[in-house]
Design a protein around this motif. Structure first.
Motif, PDB file in Angstrom:
ATOM      1  N   UNK A   1       0.738  -1.322  -0.649  1.00  0.00           N
ATOM      2  CA  UNK A   1       0.124  -0.673   0.089  1.00  0.00           C
ATOM      3  C   UNK A   1       0.661   1.012  -0.374  1.00  0.00           C
ATOM      4  N   UNK A   2       0.330   2.216  -1.057  1.00  0.00           N
ATOM      5  CA  UNK A   2       1.411   3.144  -1.041  1.00  0.00           C
ATOM      6  C   UNK A   2       0.870   4.376   0.359  1.00  0.00           C
ATOM      7  N   UNK A   3       1.454   5.108   0.716  1.00  0.00           N
ATOM      8  CA  UNK A   3       1.488   6.531   1.549  1.00  0.00           C
ATOM      9  C   UNK A   3       1.722   7.692   0.871  1.00  0.00           C
ATOM     10  N   UNK A   4       0.725   8.345   1.200  1.00  0.00           N
ATOM     11  CA  UNK A   4       1.731  10.164   0.935  1.00  0.00           C
ATOM     12  C   UNK A   4       0.644  11.007   0.065  1.00  0.00           C
ATOM     13  N   UNK A   5       1.970  11.561  -0.397  1.00  0.00           N
ATOM     14  CA  UNK A   5       0.710  12.302  -1.613  1.00  0.00           C
ATOM     15  C   UNK A   5       1.027  11.424  -3.061  1.00  0.00           C
ATOM     16  N   UNK A   6      -0.116  10.689  -3.881  1.00  0.00           N
ATOM     17  CA  UNK A   6      -0.102  10.344  -4.762  1.00  0.00           C
ATOM     18  C   UNK A   6      -0.936  11.150  -6.081  1.00  0.00           C
ATOM     19  N   UNK A   7      -0.823  11.046  -7.187  1.00  0.00           N
ATOM     20  CA  UNK A   7      -1.077  11.943  -7.801  1.00  0.00           C
ATOM     21  C   UNK A   7      -1.928  11.127  -9.123  1.00  0.00           C
ATOM     22  N   UNK A   8      -2.665  12.153  -9.838  1.00  0.00           N
ATOM     23  CA  UNK A   8      -3.797  11.021 -10.539  1.00  0.00           C
ATOM     24  C   UNK A   8      -3.424   9.332 -11.298  1.00  0.00           C
ATOM     25  N   UNK A   9      -3.697   8.701 -11.382  1.00  0.00           N
ATOM     26  CA  UNK A   9      -3.031   7.634 -12.130  1.00  0.00           C
ATOM     27  C   UNK A   9      -2.033   6.602 -11.601  1.00  0.00           C
ATOM     28  N   UNK A  10      -1.520   7.516 -10.111  1.00  0.00           N
ATOM     29  CA  UNK A  10      -0.440   6.643  -9.654  1.00  0.00           C
ATOM     30  C   UNK A  10      -1.400   5.552  -8.984  1.00  0.00           C
ATOM     31  N   UNK A  11      -0.318   4.624  -8.852  1.00  0.00           N
ATOM     32  CA  UNK A  11      -0.828   3.203  -8.108  1.00  0.00           C
ATOM     33  C   UNK A  11      -1.268   2.735  -6.680  1.00  0.00           C
ATOM     34  N   UNK A  12      -2.397   3.217  -5.868  1.00  0.00           N
ATOM     35  CA  UNK A  12      -2.705   3.150  -4.541  1.00  0.00           C
ATOM     36  C   UNK A  12      -1.824   1.459  -3.386  1.00  0.00           C
ATOM     37  N   UNK A  13      -2.303   0.833  -4.827  1.00  0.00           N
ATOM     38  CA  UNK A  13      -2.541  -0.680  -3.678  1.00  0.00           C
ATOM     39  C   UNK A  13      -1.873  -1.684  -4.612  1.00  0.00           C
ATOM     40  N   UNK A  14      -1.624  -2.651  -4.067  1.00  0.00           N
ATOM     41  CA  UNK A  14      -1.062  -3.740  -4.430  1.00  0.00           C
ATOM     42  C   UNK A  14      -1.214  -4.998  -4.176  1.00  0.00           C
ATOM     43  N   UNK A  15      -2.153  -5.609  -4.738  1.00  0.00           N
ATOM     44  CA  UNK A  15      -2.068  -7.002  -4.609  1.00  0.00           C
ATOM     45  C   UNK A  15      -2.394  -8.084  -5.379  1.00  0.00           C
ATOM     46  N   UNK A  16      -0.784  -9.214  -5.573  1.00  0.00           N
ATOM     47  CA  UNK A  16      -0.932  -9.969  -6.323  1.00  0.00           C
ATOM     48  C   UNK A  16      -1.113 -11.697  -5.629  1.00  0.00           C
ATOM     49  N   UNK A  17      -1.265 -12.907  -5.886  1.00  0.00           N
ATOM     50  CA  UNK A  17      -2.171 -14.107  -5.585  1.00  0.00           C
ATOM     51  C   UNK A  17      -1.479 -14.842  -6.349  1.00  0.00           C
ATOM     52  N   UNK A  18      -0.316 -15.456  -6.437  1.00  0.00           N
ATOM     53  CA  UNK A  18      -0.410 -16.837  -7.036  1.00  0.00           C
ATOM     54  C   UNK A  18      -0.613 -18.270  -6.703  1.00  0.00           C
ATOM     55  N   UNK A  19      -0.931 -19.161  -6.825  1.00  0.00           N
ATOM     56  CA  UNK A  19      -2.064 -19.922  -6.922  1.00  0.00           C
ATOM     57  C   UNK A  19      -1.939 -21.003  -8.243  1.00  0.00           C
ATOM     58  N   UNK A  20      -1.874 -22.635  -7.639  1.00  0.00           N
ATOM     59  CA  UNK A  20      -2.223 -23.556  -8.029  1.00  0.00           C
ATOM     60  C   UNK A  20      -3.091 -23.293  -9.370  1.00  0.00           C
ATOM     61  N   UNK A  21      -4.244 -22.704  -9.066  1.00  0.00           N
ATOM     62  CA  UNK A  21      -5.731 -23.036  -9.695  1.00  0.00           C
ATOM     63  C   UNK A  21      -6.730 -20.756  -9.618  1.00  0.00           C
ATOM     64  N   UNK A  22      -6.848 -20.549 -10.668  1.00  0.00           N
ATOM     65  CA  UNK A  22      -7.795 -19.305 -10.965  1.00  0.00           C
ATOM     66  C   UNK A  22      -8.129 -19.171  -9.347  1.00  0.00           C
ATOM     67  N   UNK A  23      -9.559 -20.333  -9.260  1.00  0.00           N
ATOM     68  CA  UNK A  23     -10.639 -20.112  -8.539  1.00  0.00           C
ATOM     69  C   UNK A  23      -9.711 -19.330  -7.030  1.00  0.00           C
TER      70      UNK A  23
END
Lengths: 140, 87
Positions: A80-102
Motif C-alpha cells: 500500500x502506498x502512503x503520502x501524496x499520490x498524483x492521478x493515475x498512480x498506484x495506491x494498492x497492489x495485491x498479487x496472489x499466485x496459486x495453483x488454480x484461478x478460483x
C-alpha cells in the motif's frame, strides 16, 4: 514469496515480478489507482496516511488468514502506498499466485475487501479548488 | 496518564498529532473516549457538532491491537483511530 509493505515511493509492478514456482498455475493481480473523480467531484490528488505498525500487522494477519483458507502454498504480495499520490498512480497492489484461478481470485478478493475494512489507513482527497475531504470510512 | 495520538480526520481537530490526558484512574475505553471528546470540544468550539459522532465510531488502540469498548485501558501511548478508508 511473501511481501507486506507500506511505502511512500511509487509502486512499480516490475519490482514484484519474480520467477514462477512449479506448483503455481496462475497469478491474480489487483491494482488500485487514484482516479480523477469521486462522488461527482473532480479530484486533483490524494494523500494516504496510516498507523504503520498496526496497518502492517493487520496486513500480515490477513495474509495468514488467506493462506489458512486457500492453501499454505500461496504466494502473496500486499503493498500500500502512503503520502501524496498524483492521478493515475498506484495506491494498492495485491498479487496472489496459486495453483488454480478460483483460489487466486478468491484470495485476492478477500485481501482487498479486508484491507478496506480492517487496515488503519486513511485517504484524504484534494479537489480542484484546493479544498480537501477525508473519505468516509469503515469503523474498526 | 494517557498520551493520545490522533489519526486521519481527527488530526483536523488538533494542531499537534498527540496530547496528554491526565487522570489518576485507569479508564475504560468508553470513558477515555468521552474524556477525549470533552477535551477536543474545548479545543474546537467551532467544530463541536462534528467531534462527538466521529469519536463515537473511532477505535482506541494500545498500538498492538484494537481495544474493546468495555476494556480498561492501561496508561501509556494510545491511538485514536477513526473509520478507515484505505485501498
Amino acid at each position: 514469496m511473501e511481501i507486506v509493505r507500506l511505502q511512500t515511493k511509487p509502486i512499480k509492478i516490475e519490482d514484484f515480478i519474480s520467477p514462477y514456482k512449479d506448483h503455481h498455475g496462475c497469478e491474480s493481480i489487483f491494482t488500485g489507482y487514484v482516479r480523477n473523480t469521486n462522488d461527482g467531484k473532480s479530484v486533483k490528488y490524494m494523500e494516504y496516511t496510516a498507523h504503520k505498525k498496526l496497518a502492517r500487522n493487520t496486513m500480515i494477519t490477513m495474509m495468514e488468514e488467506a493462506k489458512e483458507e486457500w492453501g499454505k502454498t500461496l504466494d502473496i504480495i500486499i503493498v500500500h502506498r502512503l503520502g501524496k499520490l498524483a492521478l493515475g498512480e498506484i495506491s494498492v497492489y495485491i498479487s496472489v499466485r496459486a495453483p488454480h484461478r478460483d483460489v487466486a481470485y478468491s484470495a485476492s478478493r478477500y485481501l482487498i475487501e479486508e484491507l478496506k475494512k480492517r487496515v488503519p489507513i486513511w485517504k484524504k482527497e484534494f479537489c480542484d479548488d484546493n479544498n480537501y475531504a477525508w473519505l468516509d470510512g469503515v469503523p474498526l | 496518564m494517557y498520551k493520545i495520538t490522533l489519526f486521519g480526520k481527527l488530526r483536523d481537530f488538533k494542531h499537534q498529532d498527540n496530547f496528554c490526558v491526565e487522570t489518576d484512574k485507569e479508564l475504560s475505553v468508553k470513558k477515555l473516549k468521552n474524556l477525549i471528546c470533552v477535551y477536543l470540544r474545548d479545543q474546537n468550539p467551532n467544530n463541536n457538532e462534528e467531534i462527538g459522532p466521529i469519536i463515537k465510531v473511532s477505535a482506541l488502540s494500545d498500538n498492538e491491537r484494537i481495544l474493546t469498548e468495555d476494556e480498561i485501558v492501561n496508561p501509556g501511548n494510545i491511538s485514536l483511530l477513526p473509520p478507515v478508508s484505505g485501498g
